[in-house]
Write an enzyme that holds these catalytic residues in place. Structure first.
Site, short mmCIF file in Angstrom:
data_model
loop_
_atom_site.label_atom_id
_atom_site.label_comp_id
_atom_site.label_asym_id
_atom_site.label_seq_id
_atom_site.Cartn_x
_atom_site.Cartn_y
_atom_site.Cartn_z
N ARG A 82 9.88 -5.11 2.50
CA ARG A 82 9.37 -6.34 3.14
C ARG A 82 8.80 -7.30 2.10
O ARG A 82 8.99 -8.52 2.21
CB ARG A 82 8.28 -5.99 4.17
CG ARG A 82 8.87 -5.39 5.44
CD ARG A 82 7.82 -4.68 6.28
NE ARG A 82 6.74 -5.55 6.69
CZ ARG A 82 5.53 -5.10 7.03
NH1 ARG A 82 5.25 -3.82 7.00
NH2 ARG A 82 4.60 -5.95 7.41
N ARG A 113 10.65 -18.01 8.12
CA ARG A 113 10.67 -17.00 7.07
C ARG A 113 11.65 -17.36 5.96
O ARG A 113 11.77 -16.65 4.99
CB ARG A 113 11.14 -15.66 7.63
CG ARG A 113 10.13 -14.93 8.45
CD ARG A 113 9.00 -14.40 7.61
NE ARG A 113 8.84 -12.98 7.62
CZ ARG A 113 8.16 -12.30 8.53
NH1 ARG A 113 7.56 -12.92 9.51
NH2 ARG A 113 8.03 -11.00 8.43
N ARG A 139 2.21 1.03 12.49
CA ARG A 139 3.55 0.44 12.67
C ARG A 139 4.56 1.20 11.82
O ARG A 139 4.27 1.58 10.70
CB ARG A 139 3.52 -1.03 12.22
CG ARG A 139 3.18 -2.00 13.34
CD ARG A 139 2.90 -3.40 12.87
NE ARG A 139 3.86 -3.98 11.95
CZ ARG A 139 3.77 -5.22 11.45
NH1 ARG A 139 2.75 -5.99 11.81
NH2 ARG A 139 4.67 -5.69 10.62
N LYS A 194 -2.35 -12.92 8.19
CA LYS A 194 -1.93 -14.03 9.07
C LYS A 194 -2.31 -13.75 10.52
O LYS A 194 -2.89 -14.59 11.20
CB LYS A 194 -0.39 -14.25 8.98
CG LYS A 194 0.12 -14.56 7.59
CD LYS A 194 1.62 -14.78 7.57
CE LYS A 194 2.45 -13.57 7.92
NZ LYS A 194 2.39 -12.44 6.97
N ARG A 212 -3.49 -0.38 8.10
CA ARG A 212 -3.53 -1.12 9.38
C ARG A 212 -3.32 -0.20 10.58
O ARG A 212 -2.50 0.70 10.56
CB ARG A 212 -2.44 -2.19 9.38
CG ARG A 212 -2.28 -2.84 10.76
CD ARG A 212 -1.44 -4.07 10.76
NE ARG A 212 -0.26 -4.00 9.94
CZ ARG A 212 0.39 -5.06 9.48
NH1 ARG A 212 -0.04 -6.27 9.77
NH2 ARG A 212 1.46 -4.92 8.74
P1 AP5 Z 1 -2.66 -8.69 9.42
O1 AP5 Z 1 -3.49 -9.80 9.92
O2 AP5 Z 1 -2.04 -7.78 10.41
O3 AP5 Z 1 -1.57 -9.22 8.36
P2 AP5 Z 1 -0.26 -10.11 8.55
O4 AP5 Z 1 -0.24 -11.12 7.48
O5 AP5 Z 1 -0.16 -10.59 9.96
O6 AP5 Z 1 0.81 -9.02 8.20
P3 AP5 Z 1 2.17 -8.54 8.88
O7 AP5 Z 1 2.53 -7.29 8.13
O8 AP5 Z 1 2.08 -8.42 10.37
O9 AP5 Z 1 3.13 -9.67 8.50
P4 AP5 Z 1 4.62 -9.57 8.36
O10 AP5 Z 1 4.89 -10.97 8.03
O11 AP5 Z 1 5.18 -8.59 7.42
O12 AP5 Z 1 5.08 -8.91 9.73
P5 AP5 Z 1 5.65 -9.51 11.07
O13 AP5 Z 1 5.02 -8.80 12.17
O14 AP5 Z 1 5.61 -10.99 11.01
O15 AP5 Z 1 -3.59 -7.83 8.41
C1 AP5 Z 1 -3.12 -6.67 7.76
C2 AP5 Z 1 -4.27 -5.62 7.70
O16 AP5 Z 1 -5.31 -6.11 6.88
C3 AP5 Z 1 -4.92 -5.32 9.06
O17 AP5 Z 1 -5.23 -3.96 9.13
C4 AP5 Z 1 -6.21 -6.18 9.07
O18 AP5 Z 1 -7.24 -5.58 9.83
C5 AP5 Z 1 -6.55 -6.21 7.58
N1 AP5 Z 1 -7.15 -7.48 7.18
C6 AP5 Z 1 -6.75 -8.74 7.56
N2 AP5 Z 1 -7.53 -9.69 7.00
C7 AP5 Z 1 -8.42 -9.00 6.23
C8 AP5 Z 1 -9.50 -9.43 5.39
N3 AP5 Z 1 -9.79 -10.71 5.22
N4 AP5 Z 1 -10.21 -8.47 4.74
C9 AP5 Z 1 -9.91 -7.14 4.90
N5 AP5 Z 1 -8.91 -6.69 5.70
C10 AP5 Z 1 -8.18 -7.61 6.35
O19 AP5 Z 1 7.19 -9.11 10.95
C11 AP5 Z 1 7.64 -7.79 11.11
C12 AP5 Z 1 9.17 -7.77 11.07
O20 AP5 Z 1 9.70 -8.56 12.17
C13 AP5 Z 1 9.80 -8.40 9.82
O21 AP5 Z 1 9.87 -7.48 8.74
C14 AP5 Z 1 11.18 -8.81 10.36
O22 AP5 Z 1 12.04 -7.71 10.44
C15 AP5 Z 1 10.86 -9.29 11.78
N6 AP5 Z 1 10.57 -10.76 11.84
C16 AP5 Z 1 9.43 -11.32 12.30
N7 AP5 Z 1 9.52 -12.68 12.22
C17 AP5 Z 1 10.73 -12.96 11.69
C18 AP5 Z 1 11.40 -14.16 11.35
N8 AP5 Z 1 10.83 -15.36 11.53
N9 AP5 Z 1 12.63 -14.08 10.83
C19 AP5 Z 1 13.26 -12.89 10.65
N10 AP5 Z 1 12.67 -11.70 10.95
C20 AP5 Z 1 11.42 -11.73 11.46
#
Ligand code: AP5
Length: 224
Positions: free
Chosen positions: A177, A97, A166, A22, A133
């Site tokens: 997660r 979420r 991270r 994402k 990552r």
């Molecule tokens: P990346 O693009 O970083 O993936 P992502 O989908 O953004 O993954 P996240 O782990 O950041 O999502 P998340 O939803 O768990 O975490 P968030 O930060 O929102 O890609 C991942 C890896 O793959 C990278 O290394 C990239 O280079 C590689 N990659 C990408 N595309 C690729 C491709 N096509 N081919 C090959 N490689 C590729 O949330 C973290 C924490 O914050 C949560 O656990 C929660 O505690 C809190 N939080 C955040 N938002 C909320 C909410 N709305 N409500 C409650 N808690 C929340």
């Protein structure tokens, strides 16, 4: 690629499990569509780094791989959406979420039309992406040890900041997660099939191909 211009705010939600890509796609989409990318995860990590009220409150939940309480996320997001750069639209990554967050969001945007892009990838690829990552401490740009390695090991290509793993990308937390996603976030797929322009996109390709697929879907919404 054609320029995109809309008479109404373009509100995009990127939906999908942790590690699906994402954030990576949102950065590319932001440049193409000229609307801001808002990641609630990045906002929390920024708040954590600066030891703010939001950061201190969210810390415990994030470290355990749990969702932060709705009120806290909603307040933080609301403040961000009030900024002028959101007037033409925005790309949400990591919000909503769960169903209550989606209902809250519908209320604050006064039921404006939403476009949801649901990224799909198999679980083994998710784990590979998350555990490899690397994130920049300074500008939060994302790399991958194997798929998108930085030019110089440990250093961000964009700002020369230091790259780190991270805390919540360690295997034990990743499983938690993924479980939170299955139980709380996945039901949003059915919710948004009924309440948005909903498109599913195969996220297992390289990012250029995924971006092309998403832009072709976004183009279609002009004609609806
Ligand atoms: P990346 O693009 O970083 O993936 P992502 O989908 O953004 O993954 P996240 O782990 O950041 O999502 P998340 O939803 O768990 O975490 P968030 O930060 O929102 O890609 C991942 C890896 O793959 C990278 O290394 C990239 O280079 C590689 N990659 C990408 N595309 C690729 C491709 N096509 N081919 C090959 N490689 C590729 O949330 C973290 C924490 O914050 C949560 O656990 C929660 O505690 C809190 N939080 C955040 N938002 C909320 C909410 N709305 N409500 C409650 N808690 C929340």
């Amino acid at each position: 690629m054609a320029n995109f211009s809309y008479s109404k705010p373009l509100i995009i939600i990127l939906l999908g499990p942790p590690g699906v890509g994402k954030g990576t796609i949102a950065v590319a989409l932001e440049k193409k569509l000229n609307i801001p990318h808002i990641s609630t995860g990045d906002l929390f990590r920024e708040n954590l780094k600066n030891k703010t009220f939001f950061g201190e409150k969210a810390k415990n939940y994030m470290e355990k791989g749990l969702l932060v309480p709705d009120e806290l996320v909603e307040e933080m997001l609301y403040k961000r959406l009030k900024k002028e750069d959101c007037n033409k639209g925005f790309i949400l990554d990591g919000f909503p979420r769960n169903i209550p967050q989606a209902q809250y969001f519908a209320k604050i945007i006064k039921n404006k039309k939403i476009t949801v892009i649901n990224l799909e990838v198999k679980k083994n690829i998710l784990i590979e992406r998350i555990t490899g990552r690397l994130v920049c401490k300074k500008c939060q740009a994302t790399f991958h040890k194997t798929f998108y390695p930085p030019k110089k090991e440990g250093i961000c290509d964009l700002c020369q900041g230091e790259l780190y793993q991270r805390n919540d990308d360690k295997v034990e937390v990743v499983n938690k997660r993924l479980l939170e996603y299955e139980n709380k976030t996945k039901p949003l797929i059915e919710f948004y099939k009924k309440n948005s322009n909903f498109y599913s996109v195969d996220g297992s390709f390289d990012k250029e191909k995924i971006l092309k697929d998403i832009l072709s879907k976004i183009k279609q919404i002009e004609f609806k």
